[in-house]
Design an enzyme around this catalytic site. Structure first.
Site, PDB file in Angstrom:
ATOM      1  N   CYS A 174       0.837  -1.200   0.000  1.00  9.39           N
ATOM      2  CA  CYS A 174       0.000   0.000   0.000  1.00  9.39           C
ATOM      3  C   CYS A 174       0.870   1.247   0.000  1.00  9.39           C
ATOM      4  O   CYS A 174       1.441   1.617   1.034  1.00  9.39           O
ATOM      5  CB  CYS A 174      -0.924  -0.012   1.220  1.00  9.39           C
ATOM      6  SG  CYS A 174      -1.953   1.453   1.371  1.00  9.39           S
ATOM      7  N   CYS A 196      -0.415   4.092   2.256  1.00 17.62           N
ATOM      8  CA  CYS A 196      -0.183   3.900   3.691  1.00 17.62           C
ATOM      9  C   CYS A 196       1.276   4.125   4.058  1.00 17.62           C
ATOM     10  O   CYS A 196       1.584   4.761   5.058  1.00 17.62           O
ATOM     11  CB  CYS A 196      -0.514   2.469   4.117  1.00 17.62           C
ATOM     12  SG  CYS A 196      -2.060   1.854   3.510  1.00 17.62           S
ATOM     13  N   ASP A 197       2.171   3.557   3.260  1.00 17.97           N
ATOM     14  CA  ASP A 197       3.551   3.430   3.709  1.00 17.97           C
ATOM     15  C   ASP A 197       4.539   4.318   2.969  1.00 17.97           C
ATOM     16  O   ASP A 197       5.702   4.398   3.365  1.00 17.97           O
ATOM     17  CB  ASP A 197       3.974   1.954   3.603  1.00 17.97           C
ATOM     18  CG  ASP A 197       3.030   1.050   4.391  1.00 17.97           C
ATOM     19  OD1 ASP A 197       2.475   1.529   5.398  1.00 17.97           O
ATOM     20  OD2 ASP A 197       2.835  -0.106   4.003  1.00 17.97           O
TER      21      ASP A 197
END
Lengths: 307, 108
Positions: free
Chosen positions: A133, A136-137
């Protein structure tokens, strides 16, 4: 044990749209979701192809709107995990973490999860440089070098998104052209921070306990030569695997586990429908999932009327 | 809705987590992370369910970057279970409630 008209399993775009249509049809409907509603849309930073949202819309906002729209018409949503589905005569019994629920009709809107590469090091370094992701990261990789795997829409979109943070993004693809749509291909080609490694396949992700991911080993599929690329992160965007394990053996699935249906989205079980990313189909998109949710709800309504 | 979930920061991490008498589940999260949002209600449910047995805490990695750095976290949500100040188990990604409960079961 009370019997519901319709139980929808999954709260992404397919499930929530099915819920909206079923609620508007005044069917006695219950939607089951194991996490909070939204599905994979929640992993999407910016949705550019939801028709009508000309400027685009954030994944967070769109999933909130899907949920609120269904709630407005009275959809009931319950937070439980589904573990199985079986038939008792015409009745469908859904097994959940909080007991069994009986329904006359069921819509499987189970969604999908990112597929794994299946190379050494991937599991070992999950969360320590290996990610599925970008939204997200990505922020953990400010001014770092990352490798992204894949060649579809998600890979192209996420590689581009990662350049907000990373100083360099290698996009590794098995083939010599991307499968992503033309707009995204052009964006990748024009991005000075992205270098595409065409016709390369991953062999391993390597690193250390201290630093996490330090490099990936690749194979050039044209020359057969191996090469190493030093990096701090490895992002995997090579497609999805359906979240259909809970209905394995209950409904027919294809060899990858996607659920097979007829043109009205009915599965091999009468009165059980599938919609969205868990269904065997050519294109996985929010708009497709949403459309299938509407169709499945209408097909379920017709089925209920025929009982 | 935040129920029994304790908010911890870089400043309170040692006292609240490492020196806790109870085992601690820490949810490392950020506002921009979709799966973090997806898993949040599950973490809240667990905090109620394990009240008195496991301390359930959340740490915002934007506001407190030092602690996630120390534990090598480069993906969120990451759930780390601490027992006696040591990492007992670690889960990355928005997994199901039963998955987390299995890990908690081993901890108790």
């Amino acid at each position: 044990m009370s019997e519901r008209d319709l139980v929808i399993i999954g709260g992404g775009p397919a499930g929530l749209t099915a819920g909206l249509y079923a609620a508007r049809a005044k069917l006695d409907t219950l939607l089951l979701e194991r996490l909070s509603p939204g599905g994979q849309v929640l992993n999407t930073h910016w949705v550019e192809n939801w028709p009508g949202d000309v400027e685009g819309v954030s994944g967070f906002d769109l999933s909130d709107r899907f949920r609120d729209h269904a709630l407005k018409f009275g959809l009931e949503i319950k937070s439980v995990e589904v573990s199985g589905l079986r038939m008792e005569g015409e009745r469908k019994i859904v097994s959940t973490s909080e007991g069994e629920i009986t329904a006359k009709a069921v819509i499987l809107a189970l969604g999908a999860s990112p597929s794994k590469l299946g190379v050494p090091g991937e599991a070992e370094f999950a969360g320590r440089g290996v990610s599925y992701c970008g939204t997200c990261d990505g922020p953990f990789f400010r001014d770092k070098v990352v490798v992204a795997f894949g060649g579809g829409n998600t890979a192209a979109e996420e590689a581009h998104f990662l350049t907000r943070f990373a100083k360099k993004v290698y996009l590794v693809h098995r083939r010599d052209q991307l499968r992503a749509c033309a707009v995204l291909c052009e964006r990748v080609a024009a991005d000075p921070k992205i270098e595409v490694l065409w016709s390369h396949a991953p062999l391993a992700i390597e690193g250390s306990a201290l630093l996490g991911v330090e490099k990936v080993r690749l194979k050039d599929l044209k020359t057969g030569q191996e090469k190493e690329v030093a990096c701090d992160g490895a992002f995997v965007f090579i497609g999805t695997t359906p979240n259909s394990a809970c209905v394995a053996g209950a409904v027919d699935r294809d060899e990858q586990g996607f659920i097979l249906t007829n043109q009205n989205l009915e599965t091999s079980l009468p009165g059980v429908y599938a919609a969205g990313d868990c269904r065997s189909s050519l294109l996985k998109q929010i708009v497709v999932a949403s459309g299938e949710g509407a169709l499945a709800a209408y097909a379920a309504q017709r089925y209920l009327e025929s009982l | 809705m935040s129920g029994s979930v304790l908010q911890v920061t870089d400043d309170t991490f040692e006292a609240e987590v490492l020196k806790s008498d109870l085992p601690v589940l820490v949810d490392f999260w950020a506002s921009w992370c979709g799966p973090c949002r997806a898993i949040a209600p599950v973490v809240e449910e667990l905090s109620e369910q394990y009240l008195g047995k496991v301390k359930v805490a959340k740490l915002n990695v934007d506001e407190s970057p030092k602690t996630p750095g120390q534990y090598g976290i480069r993906a969120i949500p990451t759930l780390i279970m601490f027992k006696g100040g040591q990492v007992a188990d670690q889960i990355t990604g928005a997994v199901s409630k039963s998955h987390i409960e299995q890990a908690l079961g081993k901890l108790l």
